[in-house]
Design a protein around this motif. Structure first.
Motif, mmCIF file in Angstrom:
data_model
loop_
_atom_site.group_PDB
_atom_site.id
_atom_site.type_symbol
_atom_site.label_atom_id
_atom_site.label_comp_id
_atom_site.label_asym_id
_atom_site.label_seq_id
_atom_site.Cartn_x
_atom_site.Cartn_y
_atom_site.Cartn_z
ATOM 1 N N ARG A 49 28.912 40.190 41.753
ATOM 2 C CA ARG A 49 28.440 39.081 41.005
ATOM 3 C C ARG A 49 29.217 38.638 40.800
ATOM 4 O O ARG A 49 29.975 38.653 40.164
ATOM 5 C CB ARG A 49 27.492 39.352 40.276
ATOM 6 N N MET A 50 29.614 37.088 41.878
ATOM 7 C CA MET A 50 30.722 36.289 41.390
ATOM 8 C C MET A 50 30.154 36.040 39.453
ATOM 9 O O MET A 50 32.057 35.959 39.618
ATOM 10 C CB MET A 50 30.774 34.574 41.604
ATOM 11 N N LYS A 51 29.773 35.851 39.294
ATOM 12 C CA LYS A 51 29.378 35.594 37.514
ATOM 13 C C LYS A 51 30.346 37.186 37.271
ATOM 14 O O LYS A 51 30.985 36.314 36.198
ATOM 15 C CB LYS A 51 28.227 35.292 37.343
ATOM 16 N N GLU A 52 29.760 37.863 37.381
ATOM 17 C CA GLU A 52 30.721 38.617 36.943
ATOM 18 C C GLU A 52 32.109 39.153 37.766
ATOM 19 O O GLU A 52 33.053 39.105 36.223
ATOM 20 C CB GLU A 52 29.941 40.590 37.492
ATOM 21 N N LEU A 53 32.239 38.842 38.229
ATOM 22 C CA LEU A 53 33.740 39.375 38.740
ATOM 23 C C LEU A 53 34.330 37.928 37.876
ATOM 24 O O LEU A 53 35.892 38.710 37.661
ATOM 25 C CB LEU A 53 33.376 38.809 40.273
ATOM 26 N N ALA A 54 33.992 37.250 37.794
ATOM 27 C CA ALA A 54 34.837 36.496 36.638
ATOM 28 C C ALA A 54 35.444 36.638 35.796
ATOM 29 O O ALA A 54 36.127 36.142 34.932
ATOM 30 C CB ALA A 54 33.961 34.700 37.029
ATOM 31 N N LYS A 55 34.172 37.077 34.980
ATOM 32 C CA LYS A 55 33.826 37.373 33.849
ATOM 33 C C LYS A 55 35.278 39.077 33.757
ATOM 34 O O LYS A 55 35.655 39.159 32.775
ATOM 35 C CB LYS A 55 32.806 38.379 33.426
ATOM 36 N N HIS A 56 34.951 39.599 34.618
ATOM 37 C CA HIS A 56 36.144 40.541 35.088
ATOM 38 C C HIS A 56 37.111 40.006 34.450
ATOM 39 O O HIS A 56 38.285 40.588 34.015
ATOM 40 C CB HIS A 56 35.375 41.442 35.400
ATOM 41 N N MET A 57 37.425 39.190 35.589
ATOM 42 C CA MET A 57 39.105 38.499 35.452
ATOM 43 C C MET A 57 39.307 37.742 34.155
ATOM 44 O O MET A 57 40.294 36.571 33.844
ATOM 45 C CB MET A 57 38.846 37.830 36.575
ATOM 46 N N GLY A 58 38.298 37.256 33.563
ATOM 47 C CA GLY A 58 38.439 36.240 32.583
ATOM 48 C C GLY A 58 39.120 34.555 33.209
ATOM 49 O O GLY A 58 39.749 33.797 32.342
ATOM 50 N N ILE A 59 38.574 34.608 33.510
ATOM 51 C CA ILE A 59 38.335 32.981 34.944
ATOM 52 C C ILE A 59 36.766 32.609 34.817
ATOM 53 O O ILE A 59 36.380 32.924 34.318
ATOM 54 C CB ILE A 59 39.238 32.975 35.548
ATOM 55 N N ASN A 135 41.963 47.568 24.740
ATOM 56 C CA ASN A 135 40.576 46.994 26.643
ATOM 57 C C ASN A 135 39.698 46.575 25.814
ATOM 58 O O ASN A 135 38.966 45.561 25.885
ATOM 59 C CB ASN A 135 40.797 47.546 27.289
ATOM 60 N N ALA A 136 39.331 47.670 25.095
ATOM 61 C CA ALA A 136 37.601 47.288 24.031
ATOM 62 C C ALA A 136 37.538 46.203 23.281
ATOM 63 O O ALA A 136 36.297 45.530 23.200
ATOM 64 C CB ALA A 136 37.064 48.494 24.359
ATOM 65 N N SER A 137 38.641 45.461 22.601
ATOM 66 C CA SER A 137 38.682 45.033 22.060
ATOM 67 C C SER A 137 38.836 43.051 22.328
ATOM 68 O O SER A 137 38.841 41.896 21.330
ATOM 69 C CB SER A 137 39.758 45.038 20.555
ATOM 70 N N PHE A 138 39.257 43.144 23.628
ATOM 71 C CA PHE A 138 38.893 41.660 23.985
ATOM 72 C C PHE A 138 37.827 41.447 24.710
ATOM 73 O O PHE A 138 36.667 42.338 25.108
ATOM 74 C CB PHE A 138 39.672 41.821 25.892
#
Length: 138
Positions: A49-59, A135-138
């Motif tokens: 999903r777009m929302k999940e993709l944005a979250k993964h990318m931090g944008i 990575n987990a701490s971000f």
């Protein structure tokens, strides 16, 4: 504190070197770094999903919309309706997007092989563990 200062400088130096390498590789493909990162996330997560993709990318989703529009124009991604949630749209790689991801992923693997060649298997496992924890701490 001296160890943290050294770690800070080493991480910044590594980031700069990796970014420079990444920019050189991506520039040859006619993509921006953000566009390639989008393909990378989609290559790893497949349909998302777009929302999940944005979250993964931090944008933001607004920024992602522009990225996906441009990648769609280049025929690297497509939007498809989400069958389980009609309010959301899924994004996935096209065949040419998958090929671009795979080619870029191979370049990453080759780079990792080169920069870790002097590390033992146990050092590589320790490095992976440390990176995973960071990575987990971000």
């Amino acid at each position: 504190m001296p160890v943290l200062n050294s770690l800070n400088h080493s991480i910044v130096e590594f980031y700069e070197k990796l970014s420079s390498w990444e920019n050189d590789v991506v520039r040859d493909k006619g993509l921006t770094l953000s566009q390639m990162h989008t393909l990378e996330v989609l290559g790893i997560h497949e349909s998302i999903r777009m929302k999940e993709l944005a979250k993964h990318m931090g944008i933001t989703t607004g920024t992602l919309t522009v990225l996906v529009d441009r990648l769609e124009e280049k025929k690297y991604v497509c939007r498809i309706p989400n069958q389980t949630d009609r309010r959301s749209i899924l994004v996935e790689l096209t065949e040419s997007g998958q090929k671009m991801f795979e080619e870029h992923d191979r370049l990453h693997l080759r780079l990792i092989e080169e920069i870790t060649t002097d590390l033992s298997d146990s050092q590589k496992e320790l490095l992976l563990s440390c990176i995973d924890k960071m990575n987990a701490s971000f």
